[in-house]
Design a protein around this motif. Structure first.
Motif, short mmCIF file in Angstrom:
data_model
loop_
_atom_site.label_atom_id
_atom_site.label_comp_id
_atom_site.label_asym_id
_atom_site.label_seq_id
_atom_site.Cartn_x
_atom_site.Cartn_y
_atom_site.Cartn_z
N PRO B 67 0.84 -1.21 0.00
CA PRO B 67 0.00 0.00 0.00
C PRO B 67 0.88 1.26 0.00
N TRP B 68 0.35 2.33 -0.57
CA TRP B 68 1.14 3.56 -0.73
C TRP B 68 1.69 4.07 0.61
N GLY B 69 0.92 3.94 1.67
CA GLY B 69 1.35 4.42 2.98
C GLY B 69 2.63 3.74 3.47
N GLN B 70 2.90 2.55 2.95
CA GLN B 70 4.11 1.81 3.36
C GLN B 70 5.20 1.84 2.30
N ALA B 71 4.92 2.46 1.15
CA ALA B 71 5.82 2.30 0.01
C ALA B 71 7.21 2.89 0.27
N LYS B 72 7.24 4.10 0.83
CA LYS B 72 8.55 4.73 1.02
C LYS B 72 9.38 3.99 2.05
N SER B 73 8.76 3.62 3.17
CA SER B 73 9.53 2.93 4.20
C SER B 73 9.95 1.54 3.71
N ALA B 74 9.08 0.87 2.96
CA ALA B 74 9.43 -0.46 2.44
C ALA B 74 10.61 -0.35 1.48
N LEU B 75 10.57 0.68 0.66
CA LEU B 75 11.66 0.86 -0.32
C LEU B 75 12.97 1.17 0.40
N LEU B 76 12.90 2.02 1.39
CA LEU B 76 14.13 2.36 2.12
C LEU B 76 14.66 1.16 2.88
N SER B 77 13.77 0.31 3.39
CA SER B 77 14.23 -0.87 4.13
C SER B 77 14.89 -1.88 3.21
N ALA B 78 14.63 -1.75 1.90
CA ALA B 78 15.27 -2.67 0.94
C ALA B 78 16.73 -2.31 0.70
N GLY B 79 17.12 -1.10 1.09
CA GLY B 79 18.51 -0.69 0.88
C GLY B 79 18.75 -0.24 -0.55
N PRO B 80 20.01 0.00 -0.90
CA PRO B 80 20.32 0.52 -2.24
C PRO B 80 19.95 -0.48 -3.33
N LEU B 81 19.46 0.04 -4.44
CA LEU B 81 19.01 -0.84 -5.54
C LEU B 81 19.81 -0.55 -6.80
N ASN B 82 21.04 -0.12 -6.61
CA ASN B 82 21.87 0.21 -7.77
C ASN B 82 21.95 -0.93 -8.77
N GLY B 83 21.64 -0.64 -10.01
CA GLY B 83 21.74 -1.63 -11.08
C GLY B 83 20.57 -2.58 -11.16
N LYS B 84 19.62 -2.46 -10.23
CA LYS B 84 18.44 -3.36 -10.26
C LYS B 84 17.32 -2.70 -11.06
N ILE B 85 16.41 -3.55 -11.54
CA ILE B 85 15.16 -3.03 -12.09
C ILE B 85 14.14 -3.01 -10.95
N LEU B 86 13.52 -1.87 -10.75
CA LEU B 86 12.48 -1.75 -9.72
C LEU B 86 11.13 -1.59 -10.41
N ILE B 87 10.24 -2.56 -10.22
CA ILE B 87 8.90 -2.44 -10.77
C ILE B 87 7.99 -1.87 -9.70
N ASP B 88 7.49 -0.68 -9.96
CA ASP B 88 6.60 0.01 -9.02
C ASP B 88 5.16 -0.36 -9.37
N CYS B 89 4.52 -1.13 -8.50
CA CYS B 89 3.11 -1.53 -8.72
C CYS B 89 2.17 -0.71 -7.85
N THR B 90 2.68 0.28 -7.16
CA THR B 90 1.82 0.97 -6.20
C THR B 90 0.78 1.85 -6.87
N ASN B 91 -0.34 2.03 -6.19
CA ASN B 91 -1.29 3.08 -6.54
C ASN B 91 -1.36 4.00 -5.34
N PRO B 92 -1.04 5.29 -5.56
CA PRO B 92 -0.92 6.20 -4.42
C PRO B 92 -2.27 6.67 -3.90
N LEU B 93 -3.04 5.75 -3.36
CA LEU B 93 -4.36 6.09 -2.84
C LEU B 93 -4.25 6.78 -1.48
N LYS B 94 -5.18 7.69 -1.22
CA LYS B 94 -5.30 8.25 0.13
C LYS B 94 -5.72 7.12 1.07
N PRO B 95 -5.44 7.28 2.37
CA PRO B 95 -5.77 6.20 3.32
C PRO B 95 -7.23 5.76 3.27
N ASP B 96 -8.14 6.69 2.97
CA ASP B 96 -9.57 6.30 2.91
C ASP B 96 -10.01 5.91 1.49
#
Lengths: 207, 207
Positions: B67-96
């Motif tokens: 979920p969008w509310g967790q996207a930034k923290s989840a991404l940061l917890s993954a660490g550096p992604l240099n040279g990787k392909i990152l597929i962003d499947c998120t939809n930035p919905l408001k909490p409600d």
């Protein structure tokens, strides 16, 4: 029905042509008097032309089909639209076509609705290319594109759905007028694919 | 290929299942350890699970499906992604779920790309319902839905296009990553139709 079209561009022209053929009475209006004269004469007995305020008085349904930069002034020049159905066909593009000028927390449709508080605003005819609506057929193989629309007045939406069907598109009521916040970016995507990505205008979406 | 999936929801689950069947190696990661253990065991020998940082190190392709509310923290917890392909499947919905939290002048994909400057970000798998991707068939009559995607790295996009094809969708490269500004509202439209307008999740768009 009596349909007033504000705008002498491709969208207004395509809609007027199809409407005139289906026996509706059309009044074109635009600052370009010569062009709407030609457009009306090409349709013949069911079409005439005049000022935006005359088209608005004449019409049951007012179709706003002008570039976004002219939309607010064109709407205001039409005068009050109390009790009329206003079909908003605009796409709120920035002047250089690089993106949307309105979005996120509002939409062109909602902004225009504020300027025409007595009208029933329906967003429609902005997600398919005018070139497609002007062509001989709307078919892609055995299927036709979806004509997405939204609005808050269900009676007005029923009328617009019939017009969409007459245009050869499959009407899809996506919900309240605020859903223009999603339809307008979707239309922007199609415009970008057609022009920036050079896919041309013979493209469309099917729900 | 080695695919790391961050997120234990429907989207991650659907993608993992299809990927595992096609012989890719999958590592699931999520704060919900029990759930990813179950998901990995259901796939069998091609799947394992771990922490986001482990999944990121393991993978050629990192799929962000939270979920969008967790996207930034989840991404940061993954660490550096240099040279990787990152597929962003998120939809930035408001909490409600009432609309988009990001839009107009930016997109979730662009915001995430700023947080992962070494990764090749591709926006994909966010315009079709997870339920559809998990079902036995992606066909609607004789046609399958379009899998819209965008990004700035053409090599990464080629890889993602193949994954989209494997999922049973018809890949469509709509352009640069900034086009997520249009794809994300289009996805929001589909989400609103599915839930708010109660059309269900067996709906899709065909270009």
């Amino acid at each position: 029905m009596k349909i007033g079209i504000i705008g002498s561009g491709n969208v207004g022209g395509a809609l007027g042509k199809i409407r005139g053929k289906n026996g509706h009475e059309i009044m074109f209006s635009s600052r370009n008097r010569e062009k709407i004269k030609t457009m009306a004469e090409a349709i013949g007995k069911n079409a005439c032309y005049g000022l935006p305020a005359e088209a608005a008085r004449f019409a049951d349904i007012v179709v706003l089909a002008v570039p976004w930069g002219q939309a607010k002034s064109a709407l205001l020049s039409a005068g009050p639209l109390n009790g009329k159905i206003l079909i908003d066909c605009t796409n709120p593009l920035k002047p250089d076509y690089s993106g949307l000028a309105v979005g996120g927390t509002t939409s062109a449709a909602e902004e225009l609705a504020k300027l025409a508080p007595g009208a029933s605003v329906v967003k429609a005819f902005h997600t398919t290319f005018a070139a497609l609506m002007q062509s001989d057929s709307r078919m892609f193989g055995s299927t036709n594109p979806t004509g997405f629309y939204c609005g808050d007045d269900s009676a007005a939406k029923k009328v617009v759905a019939d017009l969409i069907k007459e245009t050869g598109l499959e009407p899809l009521d996506v919900g309240p007028l605020s859903y223009a916040r999603y339809l307008e970016p979707m239309a922007m995507l199609m415009i970008s694919l057609g022009f920036a990505q050079k896919m041309g205008t013979n493209i469309a979406l099917k729900f």
